[in-house]
Write an enzyme that holds these catalytic residues in place. Structure first.
Site, short mmCIF file in Angstrom:
data_model
loop_
_atom_site.label_atom_id
_atom_site.label_comp_id
_atom_site.label_asym_id
_atom_site.label_seq_id
_atom_site.Cartn_x
_atom_site.Cartn_y
_atom_site.Cartn_z
N ASP A 163 116.50 33.68 -42.10
CA ASP A 163 117.18 33.90 -40.82
C ASP A 163 118.61 33.34 -40.77
O ASP A 163 118.84 32.17 -41.12
CB ASP A 163 116.41 33.22 -39.69
CG ASP A 163 114.97 33.63 -39.62
OD1 ASP A 163 114.54 34.49 -40.41
OD2 ASP A 163 114.25 33.07 -38.77
N GLU A 219 110.19 35.94 -32.29
CA GLU A 219 111.07 34.95 -32.91
C GLU A 219 112.53 35.28 -32.60
O GLU A 219 112.87 36.38 -32.20
CB GLU A 219 110.86 34.90 -34.43
CG GLU A 219 109.48 34.42 -34.85
CD GLU A 219 109.34 34.24 -36.34
OE1 GLU A 219 108.76 33.22 -36.76
OE2 GLU A 219 109.81 35.12 -37.10
#
Length: 501
Positions: free
Chosen positions: A27, A209
């Site tokens: 990420d 998320e």
């Protein structure tokens, strides 16, 4: 090392996309433009090329295309892994971390506490600060600053809210397994007060998320502003595995209200195609936007991989690239507010001066190799006009007949990427795939901009109304570009291939 370096670290090392030199990344975190520099932080395993030992890696750029890798910014330790989060420029030193002459950068990140630590098994939000422009960081001695006692509370994106309700920091984070975004406010980044929650809604096929919340003008009108909430989920994407969705609505400083929710609560699996997706491909996840981008531009970067096979992709010693940076805007199509995405960066500086151009050509149920268009790192701009063909498109990084197919099926209203014959596909059973996205003709035509790199294709259709991002792993010798039509005719109104070094 820059992302534009030649493929000295493996056949598939990208030329246009950032990848760490010899480690794992996932990420993007803490994206911020500060003092003339774009800072890309990211989930990083400094000790290997699979997921683990989560820390914040760091790279910088001045043009969003060439990146310089720096030492690990915020490292895991015996007590915590450093999960995803964001960075703000605390220009008024509300946190007190600054000095009389230097305002701090403040990172808000998720502490994933390890066995044996005081908060074992908990995910909570913590702070670190930098007084040298983001290159070295000090963890706050009072961490964590926000602890719900939850094992799945993570990924804080902090913004500065200035509106009718006042001026303060707002955090959007997730209770991942509850499919819920939680919003908090703070005056000093240290003490947080719950504002509201959002969700479950629309896609809930996997944990939620990496949320983001930002404001955009509608159709370029600065007097008409809407808020966009993005939420990534894994799995549960429109073509399986990881993906990102978004909601358009309003935020009054306390509550986000969505005007684009299709289904409340848990999703209806048959309605995935009705939700609004950041990208319809298999390999665009955890996308978040830069803070303080110049000229109020909203720029986003995503992780170019999919958790279904992320640890198995055939790259070494590095593993996982980032997407291109994208500028997003909010536009109205058929009465619906939708995000439009365009690749960001100064492309002319990297492009070869000569490009391949094809005059208007009609294809008759055939495959046509484009002599002079072969290459491994390219931008392809093409406009097709539908004829009688059931399917038409391009074959990229191929041998003429086999390769990665990017095509249109006009009768079905679909854009697709077929990577079953794209090169190496046998490292995971779910990788060879045909992935689709809805697309509508504009005056009978389909306009595609495609960025081809050593291990990826990114497709921007109809001016960025629809995007598809896919990893591919072709042979170095697979360089041919072809066009084709199946079951009838299609016309290429224009086609230009720009090569990159």
């Amino acid at each position: 090392m820059t992302a534009a370096t030649a493929t000295t670290a493996g056949t598939f090392r990208p030329a246009l996309h950032y990848a760490a030199q010899n480690t794992w990344l996932n990420d993007p975190n803490g994206l911020i433009f500060h003092e003339g520099v774009y800072h890309l932080y990211y989930q990083n395993n400094p000790m290997g090329n699979v997921w683990g030992n989560m820390s914040w890696g760091h790279a910088t750029s001045t043009d969003l295309l060439t990146w310089t890798e720096h030492p690990v910014a915020i490292a895991c330790d015996e007590n915590e892994d450093i999960f995803s989060g964001s960075i703000v420029f605390d220009r008024h030193n509300t946190s007190g971390f600054g000095t009389a002459s230097v305002a701090p950068l403040v990172a808000v990140y998720t502490s994933a506490f390890k066995p044996g630590s005081e908060h074992e098994g908990v995910q909570a939000q913590s702070l670190a600060y930098s007084l040298d422009g983001g290159y070295t960081w000090t963890k706050h001695t009072g961490n964590p600053v926000l602890n719900r006692g939850s094992a799945e509370f993570r990924d804080p994106k902090v913004i500065r809210y200035d509106g009718g309700a006042g001026s303060y920091w707002v955090m959007v984070a997730v209770e991942a397994k509850d499919f819920q975004v939680v919003l908090y406010k703070s005056e000093d980044l240290k003490t947080w007060e719950l504002l509201s929650t959002f969700g479950p809604a629309n896609a809930t096929g996997g944990v939620w998320e990496c949320p983001d919340l930002f404001q955009l003008p509608v159709d370029g009108d600065p007097e008409n502003l809407k808020w966009v909430l993005t939420v990534n989920l894994n799995p549960g994407g429109p073509n399986n595995g990881s993906a990102g969705q978004y909601f358009v609505g309003d935020f009054d400083g306390t509550t986000f209200s969505s005007a684009s929710t299709v289904t409340e609560g848990l999703q209806d699996p048959d309605r995935l195609g009705e939700y609004q997706w950041l990208d319809w491909g298999r390999d665009y996840y955890a996308a978040v936007s830069f803070s303080d981008a110049p000229d109020n531009r909203r720029l986003m970067i995503g992780w170019m991989n999919n958790w279904e096979y992320a640890n198995q992709i055939p790259t070494t010693p590095w593993r996982s690239p980032m997407s291109l940076a994208r500028e997003v805007s909010l536009q109205t199509f058929a009465g619906i507010l939708s995000l439009v995405q365009q690749p960001a960066g100064e492309w002319t500086a990297l492009a070869n001066p000569e490009s391949f151009c094809l005059p208007e050509t009609t294809i008759h149920d055939d495959v046509q190799v484009l002599a002079g268009a072969a290459g491994t790192v390219q931008r392809i701009d093409v406009t097709f006009t539908a004829g009688s063909a059931a399917e038409f498109g391009l074959i990229l990084r191929g041998d003429g007949q086999k390769g990665t197919r990017v095509g249109i099926r006009p009768g079905e209203g679909k854009l697709f990427v077929d990577r079953r014959e794209s090169g190496q596909t046998d490292f995971h059973e779910s990788f060879p795939s045909i992935d689709t996205a809805p697309v509508r003709a504009t005056a009978g035509s389909y306009r595609l901009t495609i960025f081809v790199d050593h291990c990826s294709v990114e497709v921007f259709a109809q001016g960025g109304q629809v995007t598809m991002t896919e990893l591919i792993f072709p042979a170095e010798t697979s360089t041919v570009v072809s066009v084709y039509a199946t079951g009838g005719t299609a016309t290429i109104s224009s086609l230009q291939v720009t090569q990159f070094a």
